[in-house]
Design a protein around this motif. Structure first.
Motif, PDB file in Angstrom:
ATOM      1  N   ASN A 114       0.830  -1.206   0.000  1.00  0.00           N
ATOM      2  CA  ASN A 114       0.000   0.000   0.000  1.00  0.00           C
ATOM      3  C   ASN A 114       0.865   1.258   0.000  1.00  0.00           C
ATOM      4  OD1 ASN A 114       0.691   0.555   2.809  1.00  0.00           O
ATOM      5  ND2 ASN A 114      -0.864  -0.933   3.419  1.00  0.00           N
ATOM      6  N   ILE A 139      -3.136   1.910  -4.714  1.00  0.00           N
ATOM      7  CA  ILE A 139      -3.796   3.128  -4.226  1.00  0.00           C
ATOM      8  C   ILE A 139      -5.279   2.815  -4.093  1.00  0.00           C
ATOM      9  CG2 ILE A 139      -4.297   5.550  -4.729  1.00  0.00           C
ATOM     10  CD1 ILE A 139      -1.645   5.698  -6.196  1.00  0.00           C
ATOM     11  N   PHE A 147     -10.362   7.422   0.393  1.00  0.00           N
ATOM     12  CA  PHE A 147      -9.340   6.547   0.969  1.00  0.00           C
ATOM     13  C   PHE A 147      -9.638   6.266   2.438  1.00  0.00           C
ATOM     14  CE2 PHE A 147      -5.514   6.458   3.614  1.00  0.00           C
ATOM     15  CZ  PHE A 147      -4.844   5.358   3.117  1.00  0.00           C
ATOM     16  N   PHE A 158      -3.306   9.086   2.877  1.00  0.00           N
ATOM     17  CA  PHE A 158      -3.431   9.010   1.424  1.00  0.00           C
ATOM     18  C   PHE A 158      -2.182   9.568   0.742  1.00  0.00           C
ATOM     19  CE2 PHE A 158      -4.535  11.177  -2.557  1.00  0.00           C
ATOM     20  CZ  PHE A 158      -5.072  10.127  -3.299  1.00  0.00           C
ATOM     21  N   GLN A 161       0.858   7.326   0.213  1.00  0.00           N
ATOM     22  CA  GLN A 161       0.858   6.437  -0.945  1.00  0.00           C
ATOM     23  C   GLN A 161       1.471   7.131  -2.164  1.00  0.00           C
ATOM     24  OE1 GLN A 161      -3.435   4.960  -1.053  1.00  0.00           O
ATOM     25  NE2 GLN A 161      -2.250   3.079  -0.754  1.00  0.00           N
ATOM     26  N   ILE A 162       1.109   8.384  -2.354  1.00  0.00           N
ATOM     27  CA  ILE A 162       1.670   9.156  -3.463  1.00  0.00           C
ATOM     28  C   ILE A 162       3.160   9.405  -3.232  1.00  0.00           C
ATOM     29  CG2 ILE A 162       1.453  11.252  -4.837  1.00  0.00           C
ATOM     30  CD1 ILE A 162      -1.044   9.455  -4.826  1.00  0.00           C
ATOM     31  N   ALA A 180       1.603   2.161 -10.267  1.00  0.00           N
ATOM     32  CA  ALA A 180       0.486   2.423  -9.370  1.00  0.00           C
ATOM     33  C   ALA A 180      -0.702   1.583  -9.824  1.00  0.00           C
ATOM     34  CB  ALA A 180       0.117   3.903  -9.389  1.00  0.00           C
ATOM     35  N   VAL A 182      -4.608   1.332  -9.151  1.00  0.00           N
ATOM     36  CA  VAL A 182      -5.644   2.190  -8.576  1.00  0.00           C
ATOM     37  C   VAL A 182      -6.976   1.454  -8.540  1.00  0.00           C
ATOM     38  CG1 VAL A 182      -6.831   4.401  -8.746  1.00  0.00           C
ATOM     39  CG2 VAL A 182      -4.445   4.210  -9.494  1.00  0.00           C
TER      40      VAL A 182
END
Length: 239
Positions: A114, A139, A147, A158, A161-162, A180, A182
């Protein structure tokens, strides 16, 4: 939550696992399923193993895990190995040693994560980049609000994660070795487009996301209905 869970599933260099198997994903991959996760995703297929300890669970050393993964891979003709079921990065020392041993056997390790801890600790990104690892950051939703609803975590998580993807790129990962994934069904088309734009700003290749359509087995379907979190798009196991 991560530290609390780690205290239960990590013991020195050992980690708690409940299953070892070969699976068809990625064209065939040797898989070890761990106990424990730092998120509480409502749609999780391994719900019981992330919230409790299965009867089959046992602590394994890195060498024991690698031996099982390598043996399964050689028996099935696989070139890939992974840790699945929970969050692999909760026990980083254990994970990195497993990866090293798997790499020494000529296999590529697929890290399904994650990304929370990679986003929190850039040194973990640096350690991963040194190894033969394909990193797949899942994500869970396109916005902090969604999220939080589906994972039970704070909205601020959140961004980790980015940041995980950003940390990996900044540490020099081959952009072709990170992706990623999603989850669909928890946002508007514009919200997903905005997320993809953010990823492309980190690196253009990150815009080539893997859209994940959830397969809702009956227990998961009932759980999501009960929680009011049924996604707008999903796949039934029979289809």
């Amino acid at each position: 939550m991560g530290k609390k869970v780690a205290s239960s599933v990590c013991r020195g260099e050992e980690r708690l696992y409940y299953r070892f198997r070969g699976t068809r994903f990625y064209g065939g991959i040797s898989t070890a399923d761990v106990v424990g996760c730092n998120l509480r995703c409502a749609f999780c297929w391994s719900w019981k193993a992330t919230r409790g300890i299965p009867r089959t669970a046992k602590f394994y050393s890195p060498s024991e895990v690698a031996e099982k993964l390598i043996r399964i891979a050689r028996e099935r003709g696989f070139e890939l190995a992974r840790v699945s079921g929970g969050e692999p990065t909760l026990c980083p020392t254990h994970l990195l040693k497993v990866i090293d041993l798997v790499n020494e056997a000529g296999l590529t390790f697929v890290l399904e994560t994650n990304g929370i801890l990679i986003g929190y600790d850039k040194s973990l990104a640096k350690d991963l980049v040194k190894r033969k690892v394909f990193v797949r950051v899942s994500i869970k939703a396109p916005t902090p609000e969604a999220f939080s609803r589906v994972t039970g975590a704070k909205k601020e998580a959140f961004e980790l994660q980015i940041r995980a993807l950003k940390n990996l790129i900044e540490e020099g990962v081959d952009p072709k070795m990170v992706r990623a994934a999603v989850v669909l069904g928890y946002g508007t088309p514009q919200e997903y487009a905005d997320l993809i734009k953010r990823l492309e700003e980190i690196h253009p290749l990150l815009g080539d996301v893997e859209f994940e359509v959830l397969t809702l087995y009956p227990p998961i379907m009932e759980r999501l209905k009960r929680l009011g979190l049924l996604p707008s798009v999903y796949r039934a196991p029979s289809r």
